[in-house]
Design an enzyme around this catalytic site. Structure first.
Site, PDB file in Angstrom:
ATOM      1  N   HIS A   1     -12.206   1.301   8.995  1.00 33.93           N
ATOM      2  CA  HIS A   1     -11.939   2.464   9.833  1.00 33.93           C
ATOM      3  C   HIS A   1     -12.769   2.474  11.123  1.00 33.93           C
ATOM      4  O   HIS A   1     -12.422   3.197  12.054  1.00 33.93           O
ATOM      5  CB  HIS A   1     -12.195   3.745   9.033  1.00 33.93           C
ATOM      6  CG  HIS A   1     -11.296   3.873   7.830  1.00 33.93           C
ATOM      7  ND1 HIS A   1     -11.439   3.081   6.722  1.00 33.93           N
ATOM      8  CD2 HIS A   1     -10.236   4.694   7.595  1.00 33.93           C
ATOM      9  CE1 HIS A   1     -10.514   3.408   5.835  1.00 33.93           C
ATOM     10  NE2 HIS A   1      -9.773   4.366   6.334  1.00 33.93           N
TER      11      HIS A   1
ATOM     12  N   HIS B   1       0.847  -1.197   0.000  1.00 37.43           N
ATOM     13  CA  HIS B   1       0.000   0.000   0.000  1.00 37.43           C
ATOM     14  C   HIS B   1       0.885   1.250   0.000  1.00 37.43           C
ATOM     15  O   HIS B   1       1.788   1.389   0.825  1.00 37.43           O
ATOM     16  CB  HIS B   1      -0.909   0.005   1.223  1.00 37.43           C
ATOM     17  CG  HIS B   1      -1.862   1.153   1.254  1.00 37.43           C
ATOM     18  ND1 HIS B   1      -2.997   1.212   0.487  1.00 37.43           N
ATOM     19  CD2 HIS B   1      -1.829   2.319   1.962  1.00 37.43           C
ATOM     20  CE1 HIS B   1      -3.633   2.345   0.718  1.00 37.43           C
ATOM     21  NE2 HIS B   1      -2.950   3.031   1.607  1.00 37.43           N
ATOM     22  N   ALA B   2       0.644   2.151  -0.943  1.00 34.90           N
ATOM     23  CA  ALA B   2       1.508   3.323  -1.102  1.00 34.90           C
ATOM     24  C   ALA B   2       1.443   4.226   0.122  1.00 34.90           C
ATOM     25  O   ALA B   2       0.367   4.489   0.658  1.00 34.90           O
ATOM     26  CB  ALA B   2       1.088   4.103  -2.347  1.00 34.90           C
TER      27      ALA B   2
ATOM     28  N   TYR C   1     -11.120  12.631   5.387  1.00 34.19           N
ATOM     29  CA  TYR C   1     -11.230  12.296   3.965  1.00 34.19           C
ATOM     30  C   TYR C   1     -12.289  13.161   3.275  1.00 34.19           C
ATOM     31  O   TYR C   1     -12.123  13.547   2.123  1.00 34.19           O
ATOM     32  CB  TYR C   1     -11.531  10.804   3.796  1.00 34.19           C
ATOM     33  CG  TYR C   1     -10.504   9.912   4.458  1.00 34.19           C
ATOM     34  CD1 TYR C   1      -9.193   9.854   3.978  1.00 34.19           C
ATOM     35  CD2 TYR C   1     -10.821   9.154   5.576  1.00 34.19           C
ATOM     36  CE1 TYR C   1      -8.241   9.046   4.592  1.00 34.19           C
ATOM     37  CE2 TYR C   1      -9.873   8.345   6.198  1.00 34.19           C
ATOM     38  CZ  TYR C   1      -8.589   8.299   5.704  1.00 34.19           C
ATOM     39  OH  TYR C   1      -7.652   7.512   6.321  1.00 34.19           O
TER      40      TYR C   1
ATOM     41  N   HIS D   1       2.821  14.542   0.064  1.00 39.73           N
ATOM     42  CA  HIS D   1       3.021  14.338   1.503  1.00 39.73           C
ATOM     43  C   HIS D   1       4.470  14.627   1.887  1.00 39.73           C
ATOM     44  O   HIS D   1       4.749  15.298   2.882  1.00 39.73           O
ATOM     45  CB  HIS D   1       2.684  12.891   1.885  1.00 39.73           C
ATOM     46  CG  HIS D   1       1.227  12.561   1.862  1.00 39.73           C
ATOM     47  ND1 HIS D   1       0.293  13.238   2.603  1.00 39.73           N
ATOM     48  CD2 HIS D   1       0.543  11.592   1.189  1.00 39.73           C
ATOM     49  CE1 HIS D   1      -0.899  12.710   2.397  1.00 39.73           C
ATOM     50  NE2 HIS D   1      -0.776  11.705   1.538  1.00 39.73           N
TER      51      HIS D   1
ATOM     52  N   GLU E   1      -3.931  14.999   3.149  1.00 36.20           N
ATOM     53  CA  GLU E   1      -4.481  14.256   2.015  1.00 36.20           C
ATOM     54  C   GLU E   1      -4.854  15.207   0.879  1.00 36.20           C
ATOM     55  O   GLU E   1      -4.673  14.880  -0.300  1.00 36.20           O
ATOM     56  CB  GLU E   1      -5.708  13.461   2.457  1.00 36.20           C
ATOM     57  CG  GLU E   1      -5.405  12.292   3.371  1.00 36.20           C
ATOM     58  CD  GLU E   1      -4.526  11.242   2.711  1.00 36.20           C
ATOM     59  OE1 GLU E   1      -4.711  10.956   1.515  1.00 36.20           O
ATOM     60  OE2 GLU E   1      -3.628  10.712   3.395  1.00 36.20           O
TER      61      GLU E   1
ATOM     62  N   HIS F   1       0.829  12.163  -5.704  1.00 34.38           N
ATOM     63  CA  HIS F   1       0.122  12.325  -4.428  1.00 34.38           C
ATOM     64  C   HIS F   1       1.061  12.074  -3.252  1.00 34.38           C
ATOM     65  O   HIS F   1       1.139  12.884  -2.321  1.00 34.38           O
ATOM     66  CB  HIS F   1      -1.066  11.357  -4.372  1.00 34.38           C
ATOM     67  CG  HIS F   1      -1.759  11.320  -3.052  1.00 34.38           C
ATOM     68  ND1 HIS F   1      -2.910  12.031  -2.789  1.00 34.38           N
ATOM     69  CD2 HIS F   1      -1.472  10.667  -1.888  1.00 34.38           C
ATOM     70  CE1 HIS F   1      -3.290  11.817  -1.543  1.00 34.38           C
ATOM     71  NE2 HIS F   1      -2.425  10.984  -0.969  1.00 34.38           N
ATOM     72  N   GLU F   2       1.773  10.956  -3.271  1.00 34.37           N
ATOM     73  CA  GLU F   2       2.641  10.614  -2.143  1.00 34.37           C
ATOM     74  C   GLU F   2       3.782  11.617  -1.991  1.00 34.37           C
ATOM     75  O   GLU F   2       4.168  11.967  -0.874  1.00 34.37           O
ATOM     76  CB  GLU F   2       3.194   9.188  -2.307  1.00 34.37           C
ATOM     77  CG  GLU F   2       2.136   8.086  -2.289  1.00 34.37           C
ATOM     78  CD  GLU F   2       1.303   8.078  -1.014  1.00 34.37           C
ATOM     79  OE1 GLU F   2       1.787   8.551   0.036  1.00 34.37           O
ATOM     80  OE2 GLU F   2       0.161   7.600  -1.063  1.00 34.37           O
TER      81      GLU F   2
END
Length: 566
Positions: free
Chosen positions: A465, A307-308, A475, A341, A365, A337-338
């Site tokens: 979750h 999982h990234a 989110y 972060h 996010e 996206h990553e």
């Protein structure tokens, strides 16, 4: 406070390293080491939060001390009561809930047992209503044993929250948003009211198309959509049914995956392209250790968590990503996206420990997704991946792809914590858990349970979750904020066209404004961080409507004569 920050920073960095080793070398030994490091960090956080609570009513504190005391108190997701026996009980319940979810399988009558991944594949690809219902029912059969455990965990966590000075756990979670916790749900509903007409138009069109596929007996054209028909176990994203609902394809469409393969891209060159995007905005290149220590491809010799994720090991310059990269359009987007972060993490590295984080939990996010929104045809043309920017006739398809992922998610992103906050406040006991869950899903999503639910059902527990105790409002916020960030950055970059076609690639002025927000971390209330980028302290969902305006016009045209709503 200085001692608390020093000790928490030390434990946090140690925990981060151990968790990295676990994610990259999954063995029983690394699992035990990671659990120990995590428990030690949590114990320190709880101890300092309890100490911070003694100053709740103290007046005359300077800004930073008061803010950091509040951050200490509100940063624990599931606070444990001070009673050691109850703390141990709560820890055991948490482990059991995670175990029930992680080991969850559905066994058919023929003895074949299916794990979540296999059931999700059925949900994504099957168009047989009976097969979809079996997969949906099968996964939701794992959660009834969680219900009483979850109810007891709520009791214990509420007791822990009360010891820290909060009415209940929901109040504690909402206290992290720099405003009166009682007013925060109203702010969320205001944003939902802004975007709900777009969601309702999408819902109406999707329901009509599903009615053509499955028939009006299964998909009534005047009510909610049965939850098992939307291509996702939780109906939170509808991209897997795109071929059933998408606009007609045009010659303007392109296949980015095929282009990347044909151009000879590999995992490293895809990450280098992502880094070049940030460099074009004026950000420093990533440290050499990033390239040495990150995981880019799945090793052949061991199990890893694919999982990234983005990592900030020492909270200074030891930045890394962990991904099992495939050469395709999806991973190209995820890399941008990553890295968002990572650049956020580096921007706030000079803040003190408790300020090293995003302005609120939706910002991190949102920043990653904001940069992904700049992967437009114009950006791809500037990279030489396509020879010319296609005309606007292909935009509807691209916008529908985005809408099925991002707009379809919005009500689900909102309701998960709405359900929990009511549970934490005692508005629904275990016997009402499931009724409340489906009441909120129908109210916000226009989605219904596909069959009569058993008396012991705990369908909320079938979403990770909930038993995993991961707050979910972040989110929803991220899905609103990313469009607000993108619209503002496009304005700064001088874009005068539709914002869904805008890329900020190469615009250093936009990069400077973005960095001005990122480097604040959580040192100031989030409205100030938001204002540093957008010029306004108000979260505003109208950017979502601006972005999807062409699709909304098309949906309204398609929905002419249809009965919309539920």
């Amino acid at each position: 406070m200085a001692q608390a920050e020093e000790q928490l920073a030390e434990r946090s960095q140690h925990n981060e390293r151990v968790q990295w080793v676990l994610a990259n070398f999954i063995t029983e030994d690394t699992e035990l080491l990671a659990a120990k490091a995590s428990a030690e960090l949590t114990a320190a956080q709880v101890a300092f939060a309890s100490q911070a609570a003694q100053f709740n009513d103290l007046e005359g504190l300077d800004y930073d001390t008061e803010r950091k005391l509040n951050l200490l108190r509100s940063s624990i997701v599931i606070p444990a009561p001070m009673d050691p026996e109850k703390t141990a009980e709560q820890s055991e319940i948490g482990a059991r809930l995670n175990g029930l979810y992680g080991r969850g399988t559905y066994c058919r009558e023929d003895g074949e047992c299916l794990a979540l991944g296999e059931l999700e594949d059925i949900m994504a690809t099957s168009r047989d209503a009976a097969e979809l219902l079996e997969a949906w029912d099968g996964w939701h059969s794992i959660s009834p044993p969680m219900k009483n455990l979850y109810a007891r965990q709520v009791e214990l966590a509420n007791e822990g929250a009360a010891e820290l000075g909060f009415d209940n756990l929901g109040t504690m979670w909402r206290s992290a948003y720099d405003m009166d916790p009682a007013e925060f749900p109203g702010l969320l509903d205001e944003m939902w009211e802004q975007v709900s007409p777009l969601y309702e138009a999408l819902h109406c069109h999707v329901r009509a198309r599903l009615g053509e596929v499955y028939g009006p007996d299964i998909v009534p054209q005047d009510g909610p959509i049965p939850a098992h028909l939307l291509g996702n176990m939780w109906a939170q994203g509808w991209e897997n049914i795109e071929e059933l609902v998408a606009p007609p394809k045009t010659d303007a469409a392109y296949d980015l995956t095929s282009i990347l393969v044909d151009k000879g891209y590999d995992a490293i060159s895809m990450v280098e392209t992502g880094e070049a995007f940030f460099s074009s905005l004026g950000f420093e290149e990533l440290p050499k250790t990033f390239w040495k220590r990150s995981l880019f491809t799945k090793p052949a010799d061991r199990d890893v968590v694919c999982h990234a994720s983005a990592w900030d090991i020492d909270e200074k310059d030891d930045l890394r990503i962990k991904m099992c990269i495939d050469v395709n359009a999806e991973d190209f987007k995820v890399i941008h996206h990553e890295l968002g972060h990572n650049y956020y993490q580096r921007a706030y590295k000079d803040q003190s420990f408790l300020y090293r984080g995003s302005a609120n939990d939706g910002f991190h996010e949102a920043v990653g997704d904001t940069l992904s929104l700049s992967i437009t045809p114009e950006y791809l043309a500037q990279l030489g991946l396509i020879t010319e920017v296609p005309d606007a006739s292909g935009d509807l398809g691209l916008l529908m792809t985005q809408a099925l992922e991002k707009i379809a998610f919005l009500p689900f992103g909102l309701l998960v914590d709405q359900w929990r906050w009511k549970v934490f406040a005692g508005e629904a006991g275990p016997e009402q858990y499931n009724d409340l869950w489906w009441q909120l899903r129908e109210q916000y999503q226009g989605v219904s349970a596909p069959n009569e639910r058993p008396a012991d059902a705990f369908d909320a527990g079938a979403k990770y979750h909930v038993p995993g105790n991961t707050p979910y409002t972040r989110y929803f916020l991220a899905h609103i904020l990313q469009f607000q960030f993108h619209r503002s950055l496009c304005e700064i970059a001088g874009n005068d066209g539709p914002i869904h076609r805008c890329t900020i690639y190469g615009n250093q002025e936009a990069g400077e404004r973005l960095n001005a927000m990122l480097e604040m971390g959580k040192s100031r209330p989030w409205p100030e961080a938001l204002e540093a980028l957008t010029g306004s302290p108000e979260m505003d969902a109208t950017a979502v409507l601006d972005y999807f305006a062409p699709l909304k016009a098309w949906l309204d045209e398609q929905n002419t004569g249809r009965q919309c709503g539920w």
